[in-house]
Structures are given as C-alpha cells and as structure tokens.
Design a protein around this motif. Structure first.
Motif, short mmCIF file in Angstrom:
data_model
loop_
_atom_site.label_atom_id
_atom_site.label_comp_id
_atom_site.label_asym_id
_atom_site.label_seq_id
_atom_site.Cartn_x
_atom_site.Cartn_y
_atom_site.Cartn_z
N CYS A 258 -18.43 10.27 -9.11
CA CYS A 258 -19.00 11.10 -8.03
C CYS A 258 -20.01 10.31 -7.21
O CYS A 258 -20.07 10.44 -5.97
CB CYS A 258 -19.64 12.35 -8.62
SG CYS A 258 -18.48 13.49 -9.41
N ARG A 259 -20.82 9.50 -7.87
CA ARG A 259 -21.81 8.70 -7.14
C ARG A 259 -21.14 7.65 -6.25
O ARG A 259 -21.49 7.49 -5.07
CB ARG A 259 -22.75 8.04 -8.14
CG ARG A 259 -23.73 9.02 -8.77
CD ARG A 259 -24.18 8.61 -10.16
NE ARG A 259 -24.79 7.29 -10.22
CZ ARG A 259 -25.18 6.71 -11.35
NH1 ARG A 259 -25.02 7.34 -12.51
NH2 ARG A 259 -25.76 5.53 -11.33
N PHE A 260 -20.17 6.93 -6.81
CA PHE A 260 -19.47 5.92 -6.02
C PHE A 260 -18.70 6.57 -4.86
O PHE A 260 -18.64 6.00 -3.75
CB PHE A 260 -18.50 5.13 -6.89
CG PHE A 260 -19.15 4.04 -7.72
CD1 PHE A 260 -19.98 3.09 -7.13
CD2 PHE A 260 -18.91 3.96 -9.08
CE1 PHE A 260 -20.56 2.09 -7.88
CE2 PHE A 260 -19.49 2.96 -9.85
CZ PHE A 260 -20.32 2.02 -9.24
N LEU A 261 -18.13 7.75 -5.09
CA LEU A 261 -17.42 8.44 -4.02
C LEU A 261 -18.38 8.82 -2.90
O LEU A 261 -18.05 8.67 -1.71
CB LEU A 261 -16.73 9.69 -4.57
CG LEU A 261 -15.88 10.48 -3.58
CD1 LEU A 261 -14.73 9.64 -3.03
CD2 LEU A 261 -15.33 11.75 -4.23
N GLY A 262 -19.57 9.30 -3.24
CA GLY A 262 -20.55 9.64 -2.21
C GLY A 262 -20.97 8.44 -1.40
O GLY A 262 -21.06 8.50 -0.16
N SER A 263 -21.24 7.32 -2.07
CA SER A 263 -21.64 6.10 -1.36
C SER A 263 -20.53 5.62 -0.44
O SER A 263 -20.77 5.24 0.71
CB SER A 263 -21.99 5.00 -2.36
OG SER A 263 -23.14 5.34 -3.10
N THR A 264 -19.28 5.62 -0.93
CA THR A 264 -18.16 5.14 -0.14
C THR A 264 -17.89 6.05 1.04
O THR A 264 -17.61 5.59 2.15
CB THR A 264 -16.91 5.03 -1.04
OG1 THR A 264 -17.19 4.15 -2.14
CG2 THR A 264 -15.72 4.50 -0.27
N ALA A 265 -18.00 7.37 0.83
CA ALA A 265 -17.80 8.32 1.93
C ALA A 265 -18.87 8.15 3.00
O ALA A 265 -18.59 8.22 4.20
CB ALA A 265 -17.80 9.74 1.39
N GLY A 266 -20.12 7.92 2.58
CA GLY A 266 -21.19 7.70 3.55
C GLY A 266 -20.97 6.43 4.35
O GLY A 266 -21.21 6.41 5.57
N ASN A 267 -20.52 5.37 3.69
CA ASN A 267 -20.22 4.13 4.41
C ASN A 267 -19.13 4.35 5.45
O ASN A 267 -19.20 3.83 6.57
CB ASN A 267 -19.78 3.05 3.42
CG ASN A 267 -20.92 2.52 2.59
OD1 ASN A 267 -22.09 2.72 2.92
ND2 ASN A 267 -20.60 1.85 1.51
N LEU A 268 -18.10 5.10 5.07
CA LEU A 268 -17.00 5.36 6.00
C LEU A 268 -17.47 6.19 7.19
O LEU A 268 -17.08 5.94 8.34
CB LEU A 268 -15.85 6.06 5.27
CG LEU A 268 -14.60 6.34 6.09
CD1 LEU A 268 -13.98 5.06 6.62
CD2 LEU A 268 -13.58 7.11 5.24
N ALA A 269 -18.32 7.19 6.93
CA ALA A 269 -18.85 8.02 8.02
C ALA A 269 -19.64 7.18 9.01
O ALA A 269 -19.52 7.36 10.23
CB ALA A 269 -19.72 9.14 7.45
N LEU A 270 -20.44 6.25 8.51
CA LEU A 270 -21.20 5.37 9.40
C LEU A 270 -20.28 4.44 10.17
O LEU A 270 -20.47 4.20 11.38
CB LEU A 270 -22.20 4.55 8.59
CG LEU A 270 -23.42 5.29 8.04
CD1 LEU A 270 -24.26 4.35 7.19
CD2 LEU A 270 -24.28 5.88 9.17
N THR A 271 -19.28 3.89 9.51
CA THR A 271 -18.37 2.94 10.15
C THR A 271 -17.60 3.57 11.29
O THR A 271 -17.44 2.97 12.36
CB THR A 271 -17.39 2.36 9.11
OG1 THR A 271 -18.13 1.70 8.08
CG2 THR A 271 -16.43 1.37 9.74
N LEU A 272 -17.13 4.81 11.09
CA LEU A 272 -16.32 5.48 12.11
C LEU A 272 -17.14 6.33 13.05
O LEU A 272 -16.60 6.85 14.03
CB LEU A 272 -15.26 6.36 11.44
CG LEU A 272 -14.21 5.66 10.58
CD1 LEU A 272 -13.18 6.66 10.07
CD2 LEU A 272 -13.51 4.55 11.36
N GLY A 273 -18.44 6.51 12.77
CA GLY A 273 -19.23 7.45 13.55
C GLY A 273 -18.68 8.86 13.40
O GLY A 273 -18.60 9.63 14.36
N ALA A 274 -18.30 9.21 12.16
CA ALA A 274 -17.55 10.44 11.90
C ALA A 274 -18.45 11.66 11.85
O ALA A 274 -18.55 12.34 10.82
CB ALA A 274 -16.76 10.29 10.60
N THR A 275 -19.08 11.97 12.97
CA THR A 275 -19.96 13.14 13.02
C THR A 275 -19.17 14.44 13.00
O THR A 275 -19.73 15.52 12.83
CB THR A 275 -20.84 13.09 14.27
OG1 THR A 275 -20.01 12.96 15.44
CG2 THR A 275 -21.82 11.92 14.21
N GLY A 276 -17.83 14.36 13.17
CA GLY A 276 -16.99 15.56 13.08
C GLY A 276 -16.72 16.00 11.66
O GLY A 276 -16.25 17.12 11.45
#
Length: 338
Positions: A258-276
């Motif tokens: 769960c921790r690694f998934l949260g970190s990876t998802a946050g990195n992806l959101a920043l990379t794509l600018g995924a504010t949606g």
C-alpha cells in the motif's frame, strides 16, 4: 501503441460484429458487440495457460459461445505493442498481428496495450465502479468529459501504467511501460526492502513490488529483514487472506504494498499533471480496498514535499467493476477509426 495507428474521429470506424479482448498474463477475457451502441455480451474469462496460443483461445471462445465470424476485433494485451510481432512479457504467447488477422479472416484488427485500452474506458466509468481513496471527487460531468489529464496504474500479474490526455479531437490514451520504472523508497525500512530485492533482481522496478509476484517479493523481503522463516509454498493469492488471518509477515507485505502504491501513484500524478484524478485498475486493488483505505496510501500519495498542496485535492479511485472496463476501451479503440 496501436499497431494499426488509429487516428481520431472522422475516419472510418470498424464494422460489426466485433470481438473484444482483454489479455493479461494469467487470464484472457473476451466479449462480443453485435451492433453500434450495443452493450457488451457473451463476456467470458479463460485461463491463458489452458490454451497454447492466443489464436487458440479466440477460436475456443467463438466455438464456446457459438458466435459467427467477427468482422473486426480489438485486443488490449499486457505487453508493449511496437510492431507486427508481439511477445508477451508475463506469458509465453507470441504472435504476428498480420497473421492473426488473416487466420481469423478479420476486416480489421487492433492490438493495443491493455492499459491503453483501460485508459480509453475511463470517461465511461461511474458509480459503484469507482471506489474513493481520498481527494475531492469531481462532478459526474467532469468524470464523463475530463478536462485535465487522468493517470492510470494497476497491479495484477504485472504493473500497468497509462493515462488519458484531453485534446480538441477527444481524449488521447498513453502507451508506455511505466511499471518497469525504478521503484523508490521513502524511509529506511523501504530502503532495506529495496536492498534485498536488488540482491535478487539487480534493477528493482515498481512491478517487482506492485504485482501478484511482487506481493511474494515483499513477503520474502519482510521475512529476511526479521530473520523469520518464510513459507516457500505461499502463492500470491494467499498473501491477503493470510494477512487478514493475522500472519505478521503477510500483514507487513500488504502494508509495504500500500505504501509503495501510494508513492508510485503520486509520482505518476506529478509526471502527467493528472489533476483530473488517479485511477487504480488491475485485479489486486479491488480485493484490498479495506487495507488500502486504512493504510498510509494517501499519506504517501500526497507526501511530495513542496507539492503536497497540489496533490492533496487530486482524487484517487480504485476501479471495481464485475466486467473488465478494458473491453469497453477496446471497443472505443475501434471507434477511433484508422
């Protein structure tokens, strides 16, 4: 990447009836669409290991469901699609797209990455199919017509990563292999886990932790860190039930996941600018919803230092649908024309 290189709307759409497939490393899911606007029908799931080739699995489905020959077919497959030859990363199936189209006598065959197909389905998901993991849930209109990038990742046999970008011609899905990007640690415990995995694999990709086999890797790493005996016969699907039954090594593996998934998802959101929004697919997260909601997933997702305030309102959803949404995404790949 789609081998047929579809272009946005205004081009000729594929004919009907259509065979649709979502091909993973463990299961192959098929569905049928007999006319424009029709719902998916004859949805079936088969174990990949029970069929020598993808073509055999398709022919079995058509015979099993007594279907006529499809005019068009779209397959989302858990693999990069960069040319005519496709060789799966997490299964032994390999095939030529051109040869498969000829064998099945198709007018058109689209083969795209499975998470590209899933990305195409995102605007059509709603209600119970989207389980919240924090953030500010957008309106139904914004979910149906996203005006900001969407991020997508999901753990199953492997880790898929994609996204959906808005454009004047309609949403554009991303094709990539982000599951093989390097996994990062946020504290000393996670660094120790990565050191153990590095000793086994050299490069530690996100998929080495965030997948079914990854759960076993985290379990074994936890055993090594605690100098405890690991069960050599443990299977990936047993980790979550044993954690719920009180096994401390399995509980530790789930916590790390769960921790690694949260970190990876946050990195992806920043990379794509995924504010949606960030969408989590795959077969593992829906079964782990209580653990994800009680875990440090959201803390790790938002824990990006100076950009915490940017991530805090971004909604995260677990895709929880009885029918694979990637099948609908495959249909939309055919609707995009060529």
């Amino acid at each position: 990447m789609s081998q047929a290189h579809p272009t946005p709307a205004l081009a000729t759409q594929a004919p009907f009836p259509r065979l649709l497939g979502d091909i993973g490393g463990t299961h192959a899911r098929f569905a049928w669409m007999d006319r424009p606007g029709a719902p998916l029908s004859h949805v079936q799931t088969y174990r990949c290991a029970e069929h020598p080739t993808l073509g055999d699995a398709i022919r079995h489905y058509l015979a099993d469901q007594a279907q006529t020959r499809p005019a068009a077919c779209a397959l989302g497959i858990a693999n990069p699609v960069t040319g005519d030859e496709v060789r799966m990363t997490n299964h032994h199936w390999a095939f030529s797209i051109k040869a498969l189209r000829q064998q099945l006598a198709l007018q058109r065959l689209e083969v795209i990455n499975d998470f590209t197909a899933l990305a195409l389905s995102l605007p059509g998901l709603e209600g119970a199919a989207l389980q919240d993991l924090g953030g500010v849930r957008p309106s139904a209109e914004c979910l149906a017509q996203p005006r900001a990038p969407l991020a997508l990742l999901g753990a199953g046999t492997g880790l898929g990563v994609s996204g959906l970008l808005p454009s004047a011609q309609g949403p554009v899905p991303l094709a990539g292999e982000g599951g093989h990007a390097t996994l990062c640690a946020m504290d000393d415990e996670e660094s120790a886990v990565l050191a153990i995995l590095r000793g086994s694999f050299g490069h530690v990709s996100a998929e080495r932790a965030l997948s079914g086999p990854g759960l076993l890797n985290l379990y074994r790493a936890s055993a090594a860190m605690l100098a405890a005996a690991a069960d050599p016969a443990l299977q990936p699907e047993q980790v979550l039930p044993r954690a719920r039954a009180g096994d401390p090594l399995c509980q530790r593996a789930i916590d790390l996941f769960c921790r690694f998934l949260g970190s990876t998802a946050g990195n992806l959101a920043l990379t794509l600018g995924a504010t949606g929004g960030v969408y989590i697919g795959g077969g593992i997260a829906p079964r782990m919803l209580p653990e994800l909601r009680a875990s440090r997933f959201r803390e790790r997702f938002e824990g990006k230092g100076r950009l915490r305030a940017l991530l805090a309102p971004i909604p995260c959803f677990v895709i929880d649908s009885p029918t694979s949404p990637a099948l609908l995404g495959a249909a939309r790949a055919l609707d995009r024309g060529h």
